[in-house]
Design an enzyme around this catalytic site. Structure first.
Site, PDB file in Angstrom:
ATOM      1  N   SER A  27       1.968  26.645 -11.089  1.00 16.09           N
ATOM      2  CA  SER A  27       0.908  27.617 -10.962  1.00 16.09           C
ATOM      3  C   SER A  27       1.291  29.135 -10.939  1.00 16.09           C
ATOM      4  O   SER A  27       0.478  30.092 -11.229  1.00 16.09           O
ATOM      5  CB  SER A  27      -0.156  27.097  -9.955  1.00 16.09           C
ATOM      6  OG  SER A  27       0.577  27.348  -8.569  1.00 16.09           O
ATOM      7  N   GLU A 102      13.956  20.816 -14.377  1.00 15.04           N
ATOM      8  CA  GLU A 102      14.044  21.968 -13.563  1.00 15.04           C
ATOM      9  C   GLU A 102      15.398  22.410 -13.056  1.00 15.04           C
ATOM     10  O   GLU A 102      16.150  23.320 -13.484  1.00 15.04           O
ATOM     11  CB  GLU A 102      13.097  22.298 -12.543  1.00 15.04           C
ATOM     12  CG  GLU A 102      11.394  22.412 -12.960  1.00 15.04           C
ATOM     13  CD  GLU A 102      10.612  22.511 -11.710  1.00 15.04           C
ATOM     14  OE1 GLU A 102       9.735  22.861 -11.980  1.00 15.04           O
ATOM     15  OE2 GLU A 102      11.025  21.955 -10.753  1.00 15.04           O
TER      16      GLU A 102
HETATM   17  C1  5RP Z   1       7.444  21.708 -10.112  1.00 16.07           C
HETATM   18  C2  5RP Z   1       7.962  22.787  -9.208  1.00 16.07           C
HETATM   19  C3  5RP Z   1       7.029  23.999  -8.994  1.00 16.07           C
HETATM   20  O1  5RP Z   1       8.119  25.183  -9.689  1.00 16.07           O
HETATM   21  C4  5RP Z   1       6.705  24.257  -7.629  1.00 16.07           C
HETATM   22  O2  5RP Z   1       5.996  23.145  -7.301  1.00 16.07           O
HETATM   23  C5  5RP Z   1       5.827  25.519  -7.333  1.00 16.07           C
HETATM   24  O3  5RP Z   1       4.789  25.093  -7.936  1.00 16.07           O
HETATM   25  P1  5RP Z   1       3.758  26.223  -7.636  1.00 16.07           P
HETATM   26  O4  5RP Z   1       4.017  27.618  -8.412  1.00 16.07           O
HETATM   27  O5  5RP Z   1       2.453  25.700  -8.440  1.00 16.07           O
HETATM   28  O6  5RP Z   1       3.405  26.559  -6.407  1.00 16.07           O
HETATM   29  O7  5RP Z   1       8.924  22.691  -8.444  1.00 16.07           O
HETATM   30  O8  5RP Z   1       8.244  20.837 -10.248  1.00 16.07           O
END
Ligand code: 5RP
Length: 227
Positions: A27, A102
């Site tokens: 997000s 990632e």
């Molecule tokens: C997805 C991730 C995201 O980068 C992490 O969950 C952060 O997400 P957000 O910006 O929605 O808080 O690792 O696998």
């Protein structure tokens, strides 16, 4: 402007003409992709690769082309979010179930930038459960091994079904608690055959952009060494 939007927009300042850019997931990255799309429409010329189907779909919905990772020879910069980060740039990622791609994208990238709001900044990581991607084959046995090693695993579900990642695998969330021993957990996970990758991102970023009520702060990681 909310803090996620603040840092997502700020991160675009790192993107320069001709770069290959890795799009993270989540997000916060949502705002980065929107801002980047604006710059591309204004004439910025970059190539994009992605860490998830979710981000591919978002980029495409904004009229952007996303290349397959095999089509690029390197990634100049990638921008991604985190679930928790400490002052030594140790992070937990994978809340959005995209940790495997990632981590590969971060590993290939010449420059990794993490963006997050100040709530993600912690003294010691671990209050957020550590996501681990595992193979579906024999998953109950993999989970049992984790239980035997006191890793407190919980198979992740979504809408009443086991969550399936973009790589057709499962996610297990480990309730380890704040301040868990990172090296010990890594060692334990390395002994379990069905583990694909974990959401521990240790010292993998060169810059962080932290969103605060006073504005976005860029933090450089002076201990970062590109492998
Ligand atoms: C997805 C991730 C995201 O980068 C992490 O969950 C952060 O997400 P957000 O910006 O929605 O808080 O690792 O696998």
């Amino acid at each position: 402007m909310n803090l996620k939007e603040q840092v997502g927009k700020k991160a675009v300042e790192f993107i320069k003409e001709g770069m290959v850019v890795g799009l993270g997931t989540g997000s916060t990255v949502y705002y980065f992709i929107h801002e980047l799309a604006k710059k591309i429409k204004e004439g910025l010329n970059v190539e994009l690769v992605s860490t998830s189907v979710q981000s591919i779909n978002l980029a495409k919905s904004l009229g952007l082309e996303v290349k397959d990772i095999e089509e690029v020879s390197c990634i100049d910069i990638s921008v991604d979010g985190v679930d928790e980060i400490d002052k030594n740039f140790n992070a937990i990622k994978g809340g959005g179930a995209a940790l495997f791609r990632e981590k590969i994208v971060a590993d290939i990238s010449n420059h990794v930038v993490w963006i997050y709001d100040e709530k993600k900044d912690v003294e010691k990581i671990g209050a957020f459960d550590l996501p681990v991607e595992i193979l579906p084959f024999a998953y109950n046995h993999t989970i049992k091994k984790m239980e035997d090693l006191h890793l407190n695993p919980k198979l992740r579900h979504k809408e009443g079904k086991i969550l399936v990642t973009d790589n057709s695998n499962y996610i297990v969330d480990l309730a380890l608690g704040e301040g868990f021993n990172i090296e010990e957990v890594k060692k334990k996970l390395s002994t379990i055959v069905g583990v694909v990758e974990d959401g521990l991102f240790i010292n993998m970023c060169k810059h962080c952009i932290k969103g605060t009520e006073q504005g976005a702060i860029i933090i450089e990681n002076h201990n970062y060494k590109r492998k």
